[in-house]
Design an enzyme around this catalytic site. Structure first.
Site, short mmCIF file in Angstrom:
data_model
loop_
_atom_site.label_atom_id
_atom_site.label_comp_id
_atom_site.label_asym_id
_atom_site.label_seq_id
_atom_site.Cartn_x
_atom_site.Cartn_y
_atom_site.Cartn_z
N ASN A 138 -2.53 -7.51 -8.62
CA ASN A 138 -1.69 -7.51 -7.40
C ASN A 138 -1.94 -8.80 -6.63
OD1 ASN A 138 -1.33 -4.87 -8.21
ND2 ASN A 138 -2.69 -4.01 -6.67
N ASP A 139 -3.20 -9.08 -6.39
CA ASP A 139 -3.52 -10.31 -5.66
C ASP A 139 -3.40 -11.53 -6.56
OD1 ASP A 139 -4.03 -9.82 -2.89
OD2 ASP A 139 -5.74 -8.60 -3.50
N HIS A 194 0.79 -1.22 0.00
CA HIS A 194 0.00 0.00 0.00
C HIS A 194 0.82 1.27 0.00
CE1 HIS A 194 -3.96 -1.42 -0.60
NE2 HIS A 194 -3.45 -2.56 -0.13
N CYS A 249 -7.19 -3.53 -13.04
CA CYS A 249 -7.06 -2.41 -12.11
C CYS A 249 -5.91 -2.63 -11.14
CB CYS A 249 -8.37 -2.17 -11.35
SG CYS A 249 -8.84 -3.58 -10.31
N GLU A 279 -8.98 -12.09 -9.03
CA GLU A 279 -7.69 -11.97 -8.33
C GLU A 279 -7.33 -13.26 -7.62
OE1 GLU A 279 -7.93 -8.47 -5.86
OE2 GLU A 279 -9.89 -8.98 -5.10
N ARG A 327 -15.59 -0.78 -5.88
CA ARG A 327 -15.38 -2.11 -5.31
C ARG A 327 -15.98 -2.13 -3.91
NH1 ARG A 327 -9.40 -4.17 -4.45
NH2 ARG A 327 -9.38 -2.68 -2.73
N ARG A 340 2.35 -10.46 -1.00
CA ARG A 340 2.54 -9.22 -1.76
C ARG A 340 3.21 -8.11 -0.98
NH1 ARG A 340 -3.43 -6.80 -2.88
NH2 ARG A 340 -2.41 -4.79 -3.07
N ARG A 397 -11.39 2.07 -4.18
CA ARG A 397 -11.12 1.13 -3.07
C ARG A 397 -11.86 1.63 -1.83
NH1 ARG A 397 -5.67 0.86 -5.51
NH2 ARG A 397 -5.06 -1.33 -5.66
#
Ligand code: PEP
Ligand code: MG
Length: 561
Positions: A435-436, A185, A483, A412, A323, A446, A287
């Site tokens: 990412n996931d 993050h 995304c 994901e 989301r 991650r 998010r």
């Protein structure tokens, strides 16, 4: 020779300035630690409380808005005579000062949490107060974001989402962390704020306050004590790069006119206005959990409605993909996350939270429907961490019941990509969370910079999953966006386009580079690039193969997309 530290480039841009180091929270000595003379220990504890109160008050006087209120409230708390009495009581009972402060504040914290509502939300402020008083008593540097009256380069081990969310981009020139990964993050928020950043930078912890560094967020390099001419040259090169990228504008298109929607990712409502000014076709990922960090209770439907409405208004006339709450693992929320899970990344996170707390999802969908009604934005909603067609179907049905017409899922989890045909049949669109997807496909946490090579979205295994999802979407005539952070890499954007992805969502700062890359290559070239990347044996080879194709086409300069 000028020392250069290397890390992973996560947010483009170049900046130079003096270092300010973010000190970690001090560890509180055990209750069994030996104690000095009790009266001296008590006097030191009281002096530390007063010193910290004075410091917070001074900062409160120069801050504004909510930040000023929090600082003033913390100062009052530090001066509370009941707190001092509780600390002294413990010292009298034989507990050393730092532990006595920590235990007394823990008692206050439990009481605040018990009150619920706004008071419970302030409980985290007591942790910050504890860290400050303990650091003072132990003679350690103050923890938390450094406070300086000049712009600085922030050096930290890593940033918690809450630190990153309160970071002031007008003060922080660049961010360098020793830990972190391209999808942590810190990286996501740095990009969102347009602040150059380098993560997993070995040796950054040895940098000391005041020393000048030059941070290159594109090359992943931190030059220590650079000469002025070096700084000037780097800034000039960056300006030229930005000017070149800014020449393309308007909707995303390949050189032969194939449309690829370019959208922005949003984490906080405060990003919305600036992001809306960027040249994009809307929001590809809002998010929502980051809007509610550091809260003890879920926000009400009315409060959520207001927050969503402000984003929809900022993007009137454009698409906004929201989301639903993705609490858990790297984004814990106190009101939604179980802290005792042995393996949070594989636990009750994302859509799975609704198994335990169905009212959380119901309230959020109601708030979204309410905010969407009468707004001029084209609102889409999607669920995170979906694994099965059954979950996708139930989510889409529930969202439709609330009147939300476009209901999709994030892909994901590898299972979702492998069964994308079944999922595409029961929902309206996919958004690939690379990412996931990389984390779960490669079984690599991650947040660990150490495993960045495995987490690389250029891993052919990850690209294969993207291909499957895109193909399933195309067969069902449903949009498939990306995304995850991979969408912001101009070279990768070409590969994703070649794999059949229909939109790319990223931090606003990355839009010009991706738009310009698309405009230089035809869809056919993108398909060839995708083919080469899929046939590679590893991430490095995939990148090299695609770069070579760019060079062969003569469209890129020195291997740039
Ligand atoms: C992703 O996983 O790629 C994604 C976009 O979601 P987040 O980074 O918020 O988990
Ligand atoms: Mg994700």
């Amino acid at each position: 020779m000028t020392p250069i530290l290397s890390g992973i480039a996560v947010s483009p841009g170049v900046a130079a300035g003096p270092v300010a180091v973010m000190a970690p929270a001090p560890s509180v000595p055990e209750a069994s630690e030996p104690i000095g003379a009790k009266d001296e220990e008590a006097a030191a504890a009281k002096a530390a409380l007063e010193a910290v109160a004075g410091d917070l008050e001074a900062r409160g006087a120069t801050a504004s808005g909510a930040a000023a209120d929090v600082l003033r409230a913390q100062a009052m708390m530090a001066r509370d005579p009941v707190l001092a009495a509780k600390v002294v009581e413990r010292i009298e009972a034989g507990v050393a000062g730092p532990r006595a402060v920590s235990d007394a504040l823990a008692e206050f914290r439990a009481r605040l949490e018990g009150l619920g509502g706004y008071m419970a939300e302030r409980a985290a402020d007591l942790d910050d107060l504890r860290d400050r008083v303990v650091a003072h008593l132990l003679g350690l540097p103050m923890p938390g974001l450094p406070v300086r009256d000049f712009p600085y380069v922030l050096i930290a081990s890593d940033l918690a989402p809450a630190d990153a969310a309160t970071l002031d981009p007008s003060r922080v020139l660049a961010i360098v962390t020793e830990e972190g990964s391209p999808t942590s993050h810190t990286a996501i928020l740095a990009r969102a704020l347009g602040v150059p950043a380098v993560v997993a930078c070995r040796g950054a912890g040895a940098l000391t306050d005041g020393i000048t560094v030059l941070v290159d967020g594109r090359a992943g390099q931190v030059t220590v004590a650079p000469a002025d001419v070096l700084i000037e040259a780097a800034m000039k090169a960056e300006d030229l790069r930005r000017a070149a990228a800014a020449r393309a504008s308007g909707p995303g298109r390949t050189a032969d006119g194939h449309p690829v929607k370019l959208l922005v990712n949003l984490g906080t409502a405060r990003e919305a206005d600036a992001a809306a000014a960027a040249d994009s076709e809307g929001v590809g990922l809002l998010r929502t959990e980051l809007l509610f960090l550091d809260r003890a209770e879920a926000p009400s439907q009315a409060e959520q409605r207001e927050v969503y409405r402000s984003v929809f208004d900022a993007f009137a006339g454009r698409e906004v993909v929201v989301r639903t709450l993705d609490a858990g693992a790297d984004k814990p929320l106190r009101f939604a996350t179980q802290s005792a899970e042995p393996n949070p990344a594989l636990g009750v996170r994302g859509l799975r939270t609704a198994r335990r707390l169905p009212e959380l999802l119901a309230t959020q969908l109601a708030a979204l429907a309410d905010a969407a009604g009468g707004s001029r934005a084209d609102v889409w909603v999607m669920a995170p961490m979906v694994s099965t067609a059954g979950e996708a179907e139930a989510f889409a049905a529930q969202a439709h019941e609330y009147g939300l017409g476009m209901a999709g899922v994030m892909v994901e989890v590898p299972a979702a990509a492998l069964r994308a045909c079944s999922l595409a049949a029961v929902c309206d669109f996919f958004s690939l969370g690379t990412n996931d997807l990389a984390q779960y496909a490669m079984a690599a946490d991650r947040t660990l910079g150490e495993l960045a090579d495995l987490l690389d979205p250029w891993q052919p295994a990850v690209l294969e999953l993207v291909r499957m999802a895109a193909a399933a979407g195309a067969a069902a005539n449903k949009p498939v966006g990306v995304c995850g952070e991979s969408a912001s890499d101009p070279l990768m954007a070409l590969v994703l386009t070649g794999l059949g992805v229909t939109s790319l969502s990223m931090a606003p700062v990355s839009l010009p580079g991706v738009r310009a890359a698309l405009a230089r290559h035809s869809l056919e070239t993108c398909v060839q690039m995708a083919g080469r990347a899929l046939c590679a044996t590893d991430a490095a080879q995939a990148r090299t193969a695609v770069r070579a194709l760019v060079r062969d086409r003569g469209a890129g300069k020195r291997g740039s997309a």
